[in-house]
Design a protein around this motif. Structure first.
Motif, PDB file in Angstrom:
ATOM      1  N   UNK A 184      -1.660   5.255  -5.442  1.00  0.00           N
ATOM      2  CA  UNK A 184      -2.177   6.619  -5.459  1.00  0.00           C
ATOM      3  C   UNK A 184      -2.571   6.950  -4.029  1.00  0.00           C
ATOM      4  N   UNK A 185      -1.763   7.764  -3.379  1.00  0.00           N
ATOM      5  CA  UNK A 185      -1.985   8.060  -1.956  1.00  0.00           C
ATOM      6  C   UNK A 185      -2.773   9.361  -1.820  1.00  0.00           C
ATOM      7  N   UNK A 186      -3.876   9.297  -1.089  1.00  0.00           N
ATOM      8  CA  UNK A 186      -4.748  10.438  -0.864  1.00  0.00           C
ATOM      9  C   UNK A 186      -4.619  10.913   0.576  1.00  0.00           C
ATOM     10  N   UNK A 187      -5.204  12.067   0.911  1.00  0.00           N
ATOM     11  CA  UNK A 187      -5.189  12.492   2.315  1.00  0.00           C
ATOM     12  C   UNK A 187      -5.761  11.440   3.267  1.00  0.00           C
ATOM     13  N   UNK A 188      -6.770  10.712   2.801  1.00  0.00           N
ATOM     14  CA  UNK A 188      -7.296   9.563   3.542  1.00  0.00           C
ATOM     15  C   UNK A 188      -7.301   8.368   2.605  1.00  0.00           C
ATOM     16  N   UNK A 189      -6.477   7.383   2.894  1.00  0.00           N
ATOM     17  CA  UNK A 189      -6.498   6.139   2.140  1.00  0.00           C
ATOM     18  C   UNK A 189      -5.706   6.176   0.847  1.00  0.00           C
ATOM     19  N   UNK A 190      -5.895   5.113   0.059  1.00  0.00           N
ATOM     20  CA  UNK A 190      -5.110   4.937  -1.165  1.00  0.00           C
ATOM     21  C   UNK A 190      -5.875   4.069  -2.155  1.00  0.00           C
ATOM     22  N   UNK A 191      -5.495   4.180  -3.416  1.00  0.00           N
ATOM     23  CA  UNK A 191      -5.947   3.294  -4.472  1.00  0.00           C
ATOM     24  C   UNK A 191      -4.706   2.810  -5.214  1.00  0.00           C
ATOM     25  N   UNK A 192      -4.894   1.812  -6.074  1.00  0.00           N
ATOM     26  CA  UNK A 192      -3.755   1.202  -6.746  1.00  0.00           C
ATOM     27  C   UNK A 192      -4.069   0.966  -8.220  1.00  0.00           C
ATOM     28  N   UNK A 193      -3.082   1.219  -9.062  1.00  0.00           N
ATOM     29  CA  UNK A 193      -3.190   0.996 -10.498  1.00  0.00           C
ATOM     30  C   UNK A 193      -2.258  -0.137 -10.908  1.00  0.00           C
ATOM     31  N   UNK A 194      -2.842  -1.152 -11.557  1.00  0.00           N
ATOM     32  CA  UNK A 194      -2.052  -2.253 -12.110  1.00  0.00           C
ATOM     33  C   UNK A 194      -2.089  -2.154 -13.627  1.00  0.00           C
ATOM     34  N   UNK A 195      -0.920  -2.264 -14.263  1.00  0.00           N
ATOM     35  CA  UNK A 195      -0.818  -2.202 -15.722  1.00  0.00           C
ATOM     36  C   UNK A 195      -0.443  -3.577 -16.254  1.00  0.00           C
ATOM     37  N   UNK A 196      -1.261  -4.097 -17.187  1.00  0.00           N
ATOM     38  CA  UNK A 196      -0.950  -5.359 -17.834  1.00  0.00           C
ATOM     39  C   UNK A 196      -0.013  -5.150 -19.019  1.00  0.00           C
ATOM     40  N   UNK A 197       0.439  -6.247 -19.619  1.00  0.00           N
ATOM     41  CA  UNK A 197       1.409  -6.190 -20.715  1.00  0.00           C
ATOM     42  C   UNK A 197       0.932  -5.336 -21.878  1.00  0.00           C
ATOM     43  N   UNK A 198      -0.377  -5.369 -22.133  1.00  0.00           N
ATOM     44  CA  UNK A 198      -0.909  -4.635 -23.280  1.00  0.00           C
ATOM     45  C   UNK A 198      -1.282  -3.197 -22.942  1.00  0.00           C
ATOM     46  N   UNK A 199      -0.948  -2.732 -21.746  1.00  0.00           N
ATOM     47  CA  UNK A 199      -1.220  -1.357 -21.340  1.00  0.00           C
ATOM     48  C   UNK A 199      -2.554  -1.150 -20.660  1.00  0.00           C
ATOM     49  N   UNK A 200      -3.402  -2.175 -20.614  1.00  0.00           N
ATOM     50  CA  UNK A 200      -4.693  -2.042 -19.945  1.00  0.00           C
ATOM     51  C   UNK A 200      -4.524  -1.857 -18.454  1.00  0.00           C
ATOM     52  N   UNK A 201      -5.364  -1.000 -17.873  1.00  0.00           N
ATOM     53  CA  UNK A 201      -5.251  -0.637 -16.465  1.00  0.00           C
ATOM     54  C   UNK A 201      -6.413  -1.176 -15.645  1.00  0.00           C
ATOM     55  N   UNK A 202      -6.085  -1.632 -14.446  1.00  0.00           N
ATOM     56  CA  UNK A 202      -7.075  -1.985 -13.436  1.00  0.00           C
ATOM     57  C   UNK A 202      -6.844  -1.091 -12.223  1.00  0.00           C
TER      58      UNK A 202
END
Length: 225
Positions: free
Chosen positions: A13-31
């Motif tokens: 997830x790219x923002x005007x300043x910096x970024x964040x990241x989404x990881x999806x596990x097998x069961x659909x849970x997100x970190x």
């Protein structure tokens, strides 16, 4: 906000300043790793197409923690941070300012003012070597230097490394800027370069989907020249 698929399970997830990241596990849970500035909460919320289980904050800076409080409250997510960063994230103490190198002064001056990060609860305080339950087991790697309690996350199974601001990849892979202790930051970069990661994603700059280890080793060598 731009959404970029780095790997089938990993989005940037790219923002005007910096970024964040989404990881999806097998069961659909997100970190969610990092959370952008305070004005990013709505945009992040729109791309959460599964249950947000946890938010891992690599360090306390407002471009990484700004939206964490709102997202955690809205989605009931656990918030994870290093034990040294937790008091700052909770708003109880002030974080240490960076010690700027001469070349960093104009770079810092060009960064637009960022909204302050509201205090955010931290549900789990971690330290070096702790294991988080996503990505087949995410290892917390202490990388002090940018801040005292900066962390990276290493997923040995898929070979993914979240560097936070310990490393940047803006034009080239390099030591992150605006550090509180450059010598410790360089040592941390060398540690990350030794993890032999296939994929690396950064707080600032483009992800490296394949062949990250070579780029990290080159960055570590350049930082000690």
């Amino acid at each position: 906000m731009d959404v970029i698929e780095v790997l089938p399970r990993l989005r940037m997830l790219r923002f005007p300043v910096g970024a964040a990241y989404l990881w999806r596990d097998d069961d659909g849970g997100l970190t969610l790793v990092d959370a952008g500035t305070a004005d990013c909460a709505e945009g992040i919320g729109e791309v959460l197409d599964g249950g947000l289980r946890r938010i891992v904050l690599t360090h306390w800076h407002e471009d990484h923690t700004g939206a964490a409080a709102e997202l955690a409250a809205r989605h009931g997510a656990e918030v994870v941070a290093h034990r040294l960063e937790a008091p700052v994230i909770r708003g109880r103490v002030a974080g240490s300012p960076p010690v700027l190198e001469e070349f960093e002064v104009p770079i810092r001056a060009a960064v637009p003012p960022l909204p302050p990060a509201p205090p955010c609860r931290v549900d789990r305080e971690v330290d070096d070597g702790d294991l988080l339950d996503f990505g087949g087991g995410a290892v917390v790697v202490a990388v002090p230097g940018h801040t005292d309690g900066s962390i990276a996350l290493h997923l040995p199974g898929p070979g993914v490394l979240f560097t936070g601001d310990a490393v940047a990849n803006a034009g080239r892979t390099m030591l992150g800027v605006f550090n509180t202790d450059r010598a410790r930051a360089v040592a941390s970069l060398h540690r990350l370069a030794g993890l032999d990661a296939a994929t690396a994603v950064f707080g600032h700059g483009d992800p490296i989907a394949h062949g990250a280890a070579a780029a990290l080793r080159a960055a570590a060598a350049a930082a000690t020249e």
